[in-house]
Scaffold this motif. Structure first.
Motif, mmCIF file in Angstrom:
data_model
loop_
_atom_site.group_PDB
_atom_site.id
_atom_site.type_symbol
_atom_site.label_atom_id
_atom_site.label_comp_id
_atom_site.label_asym_id
_atom_site.label_seq_id
_atom_site.Cartn_x
_atom_site.Cartn_y
_atom_site.Cartn_z
ATOM 1 N N GLU A 105 35.198 -71.657 12.053
ATOM 2 C CA GLU A 105 35.569 -72.923 12.682
ATOM 3 C C GLU A 105 37.006 -73.310 12.369
ATOM 4 O OE1 GLU A 105 33.205 -76.319 11.572
ATOM 5 O OE2 GLU A 105 33.056 -75.663 9.510
ATOM 6 N N ASP A 106 37.525 -74.139 13.264
ATOM 7 C CA ASP A 106 38.911 -74.621 13.166
ATOM 8 C C ASP A 106 39.904 -73.458 13.110
ATOM 9 O OD1 ASP A 106 38.047 -77.320 13.118
ATOM 10 O OD2 ASP A 106 37.615 -77.134 10.982
ATOM 11 N N LEU A 107 39.693 -72.483 14.004
ATOM 12 C CA LEU A 107 40.581 -71.328 14.073
ATOM 13 C C LEU A 107 41.474 -71.416 15.296
ATOM 14 C CD1 LEU A 107 38.144 -68.385 13.208
ATOM 15 C CD2 LEU A 107 39.532 -69.783 11.655
ATOM 16 N N GLU A 108 42.668 -70.851 15.171
ATOM 17 C CA GLU A 108 43.575 -70.675 16.304
ATOM 18 C C GLU A 108 43.844 -69.179 16.412
ATOM 19 O OE1 GLU A 108 47.101 -73.108 15.906
ATOM 20 O OE2 GLU A 108 45.902 -74.776 15.134
ATOM 21 N N ILE A 109 43.303 -68.574 17.469
ATOM 22 C CA ILE A 109 43.427 -67.135 17.699
ATOM 23 C C ILE A 109 44.423 -66.942 18.838
ATOM 24 C CG2 ILE A 109 42.197 -65.025 18.350
ATOM 25 C CD1 ILE A 109 41.066 -66.246 15.779
ATOM 26 N N SER A 110 45.385 -66.024 18.661
ATOM 27 C CA SER A 110 46.351 -65.819 19.742
ATOM 28 C C SER A 110 46.742 -64.354 19.872
ATOM 29 C CB SER A 110 47.597 -66.684 19.518
ATOM 30 O OG SER A 110 48.237 -66.309 18.319
ATOM 31 N N TYR A 111 47.131 -64.021 21.110
ATOM 32 C CA TYR A 111 47.606 -62.676 21.434
ATOM 33 C C TYR A 111 48.637 -62.793 22.538
ATOM 34 C CZ TYR A 111 47.886 -58.018 23.396
ATOM 35 O OH TYR A 111 48.365 -56.825 23.867
ATOM 36 N N ALA A 112 49.744 -62.105 22.391
ATOM 37 C CA ALA A 112 50.752 -62.009 23.448
ATOM 38 C C ALA A 112 51.281 -60.582 23.413
ATOM 39 C CB ALA A 112 51.880 -63.009 23.252
ATOM 40 N N GLY A 113 50.859 -59.786 24.386
ATOM 41 C CA GLY A 113 51.270 -58.389 24.413
ATOM 42 C C GLY A 113 50.815 -57.707 25.681
ATOM 43 N N ALA A 114 50.756 -56.378 25.656
ATOM 44 C CA ALA A 114 50.446 -55.597 26.861
ATOM 45 C C ALA A 114 49.437 -54.494 26.583
ATOM 46 C CB ALA A 114 51.730 -55.004 27.425
ATOM 47 N N ASP A 115 48.515 -54.700 25.654
ATOM 48 C CA ASP A 115 47.563 -53.668 25.262
ATOM 49 C C ASP A 115 46.245 -53.784 26.024
ATOM 50 O OD1 ASP A 115 49.144 -52.493 23.003
ATOM 51 O OD2 ASP A 115 49.015 -54.569 22.316
ATOM 52 N N LEU A 116 45.501 -52.684 26.109
ATOM 53 C CA LEU A 116 44.210 -52.649 26.789
ATOM 54 C C LEU A 116 43.075 -52.942 25.809
ATOM 55 C CD1 LEU A 116 44.684 -49.449 28.979
ATOM 56 C CD2 LEU A 116 44.814 -51.836 29.714
ATOM 57 N N GLY A 117 41.990 -53.534 26.325
ATOM 58 C CA GLY A 117 40.796 -53.742 25.527
ATOM 59 C C GLY A 117 40.937 -54.778 24.433
ATOM 60 N N VAL A 118 41.846 -55.706 24.574
ATOM 61 C CA VAL A 118 42.081 -56.713 23.553
ATOM 62 C C VAL A 118 41.002 -57.799 23.635
ATOM 63 C CG1 VAL A 118 43.670 -58.542 22.851
ATOM 64 C CG2 VAL A 118 44.546 -56.293 23.488
#
Length: 173
Positions: free
Chosen positions: A76-89
């Motif tokens: 709980e109270d998580l901030e998950i982030s991704y910024a990229g160009a990969d497959l299957g993320v």
């Protein structure tokens, strides 16, 4: 286990697969940030569905078939982030008995929009997966991907925006 905030992220991977219950708690003016250190999962917390992780920023690793968190128990109270160009993320990979509450997941897959998922739930025989007050945004293929027929997912008070579908079931007959 209490983890304080600092300017630089904590570089993992961080793995706990013991049957003993554990609580990871991030403290400080800003949420402590976890990264993977070049492996596919930044934080893995498996082994006891009574375990808990709370108040962290976690980056999805910049590689194919990766996730910020693979867990069972309460997150709980998580901030998950991704910024990229990969497959299957995937933002998170939910194991049996996983609950995600009061959290955000943002998947910005600029190179492969429409692939991956904010949350993937798979192989949850006997124990379901729950999302409560979760915001999933970005251009992943699915906000929530249910990956096998034996998975039960409960979604309450949540907002899901995705590239193709909010919720997608695959491998389900």
């Amino acid at each position: 286990i209490v983890v304080g905030s600092r300017v630089a992220p904590y570089v993992g991977p961080f793995v706990y697969n013991d049957p003993e219950k554990v609580t990871l708690l991030g403290l400080g003016d800003t949420k402590p940030r976890l990264t993977s250190g070049g492996v596919s999962t930044a934080l893995q917390l498996l082994g006891n569905p009574a375990s808990k992780v709370q108040n962290f920023k976690i980056d999805v690793p910049l590689m194919n078939n990766s996730q910020a968190l693979n867990w069972t128990g309460l997150a709980e109270d998580l901030e998950i982030s991704y910024a990229g160009a990969d497959l299957g993320v995937r933002g998170v990979l939910a194991a049996p008995g996983a609950t995600l509450r009061n959290s955000t997941i943002d998947i910005d897959n600029t190179g492969s929009p429409g692939y991956g998922a904010g949350v993937e739930a798979t192989f949850a025989t006997g124990l379901g997966v729950a999302l409560d007050n979760v915001t999933i945004s970005g251009d992943a293929g699915a906000g929530v991907r249910v990956a096998s027929a034996d998975v039960q997912v409960s979604i309450t008070r949540s907002t899901i925006t995705a590239g193709l579908s909010a919720v997608r079931a695959s491998g389900v007959s």
